[in-house]
Design a protein around this motif. Structure first.
Motif, short mmCIF file in Angstrom:
data_model
loop_
_atom_site.label_atom_id
_atom_site.label_comp_id
_atom_site.label_asym_id
_atom_site.label_seq_id
_atom_site.Cartn_x
_atom_site.Cartn_y
_atom_site.Cartn_z
N PRO A 393 0.81 -1.18 -0.04
CA PRO A 393 -0.05 0.15 0.03
C PRO A 393 0.73 1.20 0.02
CG PRO A 393 0.09 -0.83 2.23
CD PRO A 393 0.81 -2.10 1.25
N PRO A 394 0.30 2.50 -0.67
CA PRO A 394 1.02 3.60 -0.66
C PRO A 394 1.90 4.00 0.47
CG PRO A 394 -0.82 3.76 -1.93
CD PRO A 394 -0.78 2.38 -1.00
N ALA A 395 1.15 3.94 1.64
CA ALA A 395 1.66 4.25 2.97
C ALA A 395 2.52 3.55 3.59
CB ALA A 395 0.39 4.17 3.94
N LYS A 396 3.03 2.37 3.00
CA LYS A 396 4.20 1.55 3.37
C LYS A 396 5.33 1.86 2.47
CE LYS A 396 2.50 -1.41 6.49
NZ LYS A 396 3.16 -1.58 7.91
N ILE A 397 5.33 2.18 1.31
CA ILE A 397 6.32 2.56 0.42
C ILE A 397 7.44 3.24 1.04
CG2 ILE A 397 7.02 3.70 -1.65
CD1 ILE A 397 5.38 1.24 -2.34
N PRO A 398 7.58 4.55 1.56
CA PRO A 398 8.60 5.03 2.20
C PRO A 398 9.33 4.20 3.17
CG PRO A 398 6.75 6.58 2.29
CD PRO A 398 6.04 5.16 2.00
N ALA A 399 8.70 3.30 4.14
CA ALA A 399 9.31 2.64 4.96
C ALA A 399 10.11 1.43 4.48
CB ALA A 399 8.42 1.98 6.08
N ALA A 400 9.45 0.96 3.49
CA ALA A 400 9.87 -0.21 2.60
C ALA A 400 10.89 0.12 1.56
CB ALA A 400 8.91 -0.75 1.50
N ALA A 401 11.11 1.26 1.12
CA ALA A 401 12.16 1.97 0.30
C ALA A 401 13.34 2.03 1.28
CB ALA A 401 11.71 3.11 -0.58
N GLY A 402 13.15 2.55 2.64
CA GLY A 402 14.19 2.97 3.36
C GLY A 402 14.66 1.59 3.92
N LEU A 403 13.98 0.51 4.30
CA LEU A 403 14.56 -0.47 4.71
C LEU A 403 15.47 -1.38 3.71
CD1 LEU A 403 14.84 -2.66 7.00
CD2 LEU A 403 12.56 -3.76 6.50
N SER A 404 14.68 -1.34 2.71
CA SER A 404 15.45 -2.22 1.47
C SER A 404 16.83 -1.45 1.29
CB SER A 404 14.81 -2.16 0.08
OG SER A 404 14.45 -1.12 -0.36
N ASN A 405 16.83 0.01 1.16
CA ASN A 405 18.25 0.68 0.85
C ASN A 405 19.20 0.43 2.13
OD1 ASN A 405 18.55 2.30 -1.56
ND2 ASN A 405 16.34 3.00 -1.00
N PHE A 406 18.69 0.55 3.46
CA PHE A 406 19.41 0.15 4.49
C PHE A 406 20.09 -1.20 4.31
CE2 PHE A 406 19.62 -2.51 8.32
CZ PHE A 406 20.62 -1.89 8.92
N VAL A 407 19.45 -2.16 3.85
CA VAL A 407 20.03 -3.61 3.87
C VAL A 407 21.08 -3.59 2.65
CG1 VAL A 407 19.29 -6.11 3.31
CG2 VAL A 407 17.79 -4.82 4.94
N ARG A 408 20.70 -3.04 1.68
CA ARG A 408 21.56 -3.10 0.50
C ARG A 408 22.82 -2.52 0.64
NH1 ARG A 408 22.56 0.51 -3.30
NH2 ARG A 408 20.68 2.01 -2.63
N VAL A 409 22.76 -0.99 1.27
CA VAL A 409 23.98 -0.42 1.67
C VAL A 409 24.82 -1.06 2.36
CG1 VAL A 409 25.02 1.84 2.47
CG2 VAL A 409 22.92 1.95 0.93
N PHE A 410 24.26 -1.45 3.35
CA PHE A 410 25.15 -2.19 4.50
C PHE A 410 25.48 -3.58 4.04
CE2 PHE A 410 25.30 -4.91 8.55
CZ PHE A 410 26.37 -4.40 8.92
N ALA A 411 25.03 -4.12 3.15
CA ALA A 411 25.58 -5.43 2.38
C ALA A 411 26.66 -5.03 1.71
CB ALA A 411 24.65 -6.08 1.68
N GLY A 412 26.62 -3.66 0.99
CA GLY A 412 27.98 -3.11 0.01
C GLY A 412 29.00 -3.20 1.26
N ALA A 413 29.08 -2.53 2.34
CA ALA A 413 30.04 -2.49 3.29
C ALA A 413 30.55 -3.85 3.84
CB ALA A 413 29.49 -1.72 4.66
N VAL A 414 29.33 -4.86 4.22
CA VAL A 414 29.99 -6.01 4.58
C VAL A 414 30.61 -7.00 3.51
CG1 VAL A 414 29.37 -8.29 5.35
CG2 VAL A 414 28.20 -6.34 6.44
N GLY A 415 29.95 -6.87 2.24
CA GLY A 415 30.69 -7.27 1.23
C GLY A 415 32.03 -7.08 0.87
N THR A 416 32.32 -5.78 0.93
CA THR A 416 33.44 -5.24 0.59
C THR A 416 34.72 -5.67 1.69
OG1 THR A 416 32.95 -3.17 -0.33
CG2 THR A 416 35.12 -3.12 0.48
N SER A 417 34.25 -5.73 2.97
CA SER A 417 35.26 -6.17 4.05
C SER A 417 35.43 -7.68 3.92
CB SER A 417 34.52 -6.15 5.48
OG SER A 417 34.36 -4.82 5.73
N LEU A 418 34.54 -8.52 3.47
CA LEU A 418 34.63 -10.07 3.30
C LEU A 418 35.29 -10.22 2.26
CD1 LEU A 418 31.01 -11.23 4.06
CD2 LEU A 418 33.23 -11.64 5.48
N ALA A 419 35.25 -9.57 0.91
CA ALA A 419 36.08 -9.65 -0.39
C ALA A 419 37.31 -9.46 -0.06
CB ALA A 419 35.52 -8.74 -1.34
N THR A 420 37.93 -8.22 0.68
CA THR A 420 39.25 -7.78 0.98
C THR A 420 39.89 -8.92 1.79
OG1 THR A 420 38.37 -5.47 1.09
CG2 THR A 420 40.51 -6.01 1.79
#
Length: 517
Positions: A393-420
């Motif tokens: 529902p439209p009311a959930k879109i901002p929270a969902a976009a924020g949460l998915s972006n949080f997981v994605r960006v943090f995964a990028g940081a974790v992935g970089t540490s693990l790959a290094t």
């Protein structure tokens, strides 16, 4: 502004100027996530630390950025959309200046953490402000312009970062944000200050926020320091791991029972949100970590200057920009799952090509996979974001976009540490295996040393030193090939996640542009 009325769309020159200012703020943020990649060896050398420690400049920025993204909605309600956006830009400028003047690594890391934290609201707010500036029927145009700006960052970042680092000083990769940010903040305030959103006092989930910071920070420090402290043989790493786990479990329980959670964990009960978020996050972790390793290898082992390493990685964005408008037309009439699957197979093919690199690789062979990688990059963010947000529902879109972006960006940081860490471990393993062959009882080894001594006209010790350098270069190449091969396998392995989702049409379709980079 009357809270019940939506301000009229902007027109003419004012709209052009406003679009430029908001886009520049996005560009500055996206640029900063990639511009440092090629400068890490130089920064590490100048500050007297290892390249691995220099990589923390990237991972800590991403971790701080991830934490602040979910707070955007709450901060917008408390401060107002325009004030928050302008303040975020100005604080980004200040933190960029602090990065530039940093005399040592701890100071630089503290400034990067601040920079990542204040950058959190820039991406979601830039999208919201642009959408509010255009008529509803032109919303796709607004998102296309935003996506173009966000895509140009990864193209310009490595090349610009390399050129600045070689021609001036690494500090200028941060100073460049100052004039851009001041212009963006000034123009945005001049045009939008009368269009401020209503402000209301809403409670913040303090315990949820503290526990979020606790587990993200302890996990990131554990991953970054693990290799230096010999992982779980170190009581410090064990303590950090236990603390991260306990904090994470507490965070999950608290957020599931809190009335106004900082992160709405219940969104993960939706099949599309769960499958799409895990798929985009794992994919982004592999994608981003390889963008960090490639320039480090070129500079550390192939002798590339920063600017040359930047120019080799820059073609990534060419097809991404060219295909962005095509994606806008393709999305409404295609199954997003098919497009995302094609993207993952495309990424797998690119990494498989790279897994066959040798120490004698030429620039053409380095550039071709990077250029081709732009095609799956264009097919990657928008369809997966559409899947994540579809059916909500439209009311959930901002929270969902924020949460998915949080997981994605943090995964990028974790992935970089693990790959290094993975690259380092595989390099050590290959080095040990190669050294086993370097024995005085091996005629091939003795012959190689004699040939080197004759060619160099030096002593046996000089020939052995040259052999050791060649061995180290070869071991690093084999270690990186392992990372490339594993990256290809991961992209194939996560394809089923896409097909666990169901094709849906809903509010999310219109928010596809929120994928971000």
């Amino acid at each position: 502004m009357n809270p019940t009325t939506q301000p009229a769309p902007l027109q003419g020159g004012k709209l052009v100027l406003a679009t430029l200012a908001v886009a520049l703020a996005t560009f500055m943020n996206v640029l900063d996530s990639s511009i440092a990649n090629v400068a890490i060896p130089t920064i590490a050398g100048n500050l007297g630390v290892s390249v691995d420690e220099g990589t923390w400049v990237i991972t800590l920025f991403a971790a701080a950025n991830a934490i602040s993204i979910p707070l955007t909605g709450w901060l917008t309600q408390r401060v107002g959309q325009i004030k928050l956006f302008v303040w975020a830009i100005l604080l980004f400028v200040v933190s960029s200046w602090l990065c530039g003047i940093a005399p040592n690594l701890p100071t630089l890391l503290a400034a990067r953490i601040l920079q990542g934290a204040v950058a959190g609201p820039l991406i979601p707010l830039s999208q919201a402000i642009l959408l509010g500036s255009y008529p509803k029927e032109k919303s796709s145009t607004a998102l296309a312009l935003w996506a173009m700006t966000a895509t140009v960052g990864p193209i310009a970042g490595p090349a610009l970062g390399g050129w600045i680092t070689d021609s001036y000083s690494w500090s200028w990769i941060f100073y460049i944000n100052i004039p851009v940010g001041l212009f963006a903040a000034g123009v945005t305030w001049a045009i939008y200050r009368e269009r401020e959103t209503p402000v209301k006092r809403v409670p913040i989930d303090k315990i949820g926020l503290i526990s979020l910071i606790a587990w993200v920070a302890s996990l990131q420090i554990m991953l970054d320091k693990g290799k230096d402290l010999d992982w779980f043989d170190s009581p410090v790493i064990v303590a950090l791991g236990v603390f991260a786990l306990v904090s994470f479990v507490f965070f999950l329980i608290w957020e599931l029972t809190e009335k106004n959670p900082v992160i709405d964990i219940k969104l993960f009960t939706g099949r599309n949100f769960l499958g799409g978020t895990v798929a985009i996050s794992v994919a982004y972790a592999v994608f981003f970590s390889n963008l960090v390793l490639l320039p480090q290898w070129m500079q550390g082992y192939l002798g590339y200057r920063s600017v040359d390493a930047g120019l080799v990685t820059a073609p990534l964005g060419i097809f991404a920009v060219i295909l962005a408008p095509v994606m806008g037309k393709l999305m409404p009439r295609s199954d997003a799952r098919v497009l995302a699957t094609l993207a993952f197979f495309g990424f797998a093919a690119v990494f498989f090509m790279r897994s066959h690199y040798t120490t004698g690789v030429d620039t053409y062979t380095l550039v071709v996979p990077t250029l081709l990688q732009g095609i799956p990059t264009a097919l990657f963010f928008v369809p997966l974001t559409a899947i994540i947000l579809s059916g909500l529902p439209p009311a959930k879109i901002p929270a969902a976009a924020g949460l998915s972006n949080f997981v994605r960006v943090f995964a990028g940081a974790v992935g970089t540490s693990l790959a290094t860490t993975g690259w380092n471990d595989r390099t050590i393993l290959h080095h040990a295996q190669l050294v086993e062959q370097a024995s005085v009882h091996n005629p091939a080894f003795v012959g190689a040393i004699d040939s080197m001594q004759s060619a160099l006209g030096g002593s046996p010790s000089q020939a052995l030193a040259f052999f050791e350098r060649s061995l180290t270069t070869q071991a690093a190449m084999l270690g990186l090939n392992d990372i490339f091969w594993l990256s290809a396998v991961i992209f194939i392995a996560i394809v089923p996640l896409i097909w666990l989702t169901k094709p849906g049409k809903g509010a999310g379709a219109g928010a596809a542009g929120a994928g971000g980079h």
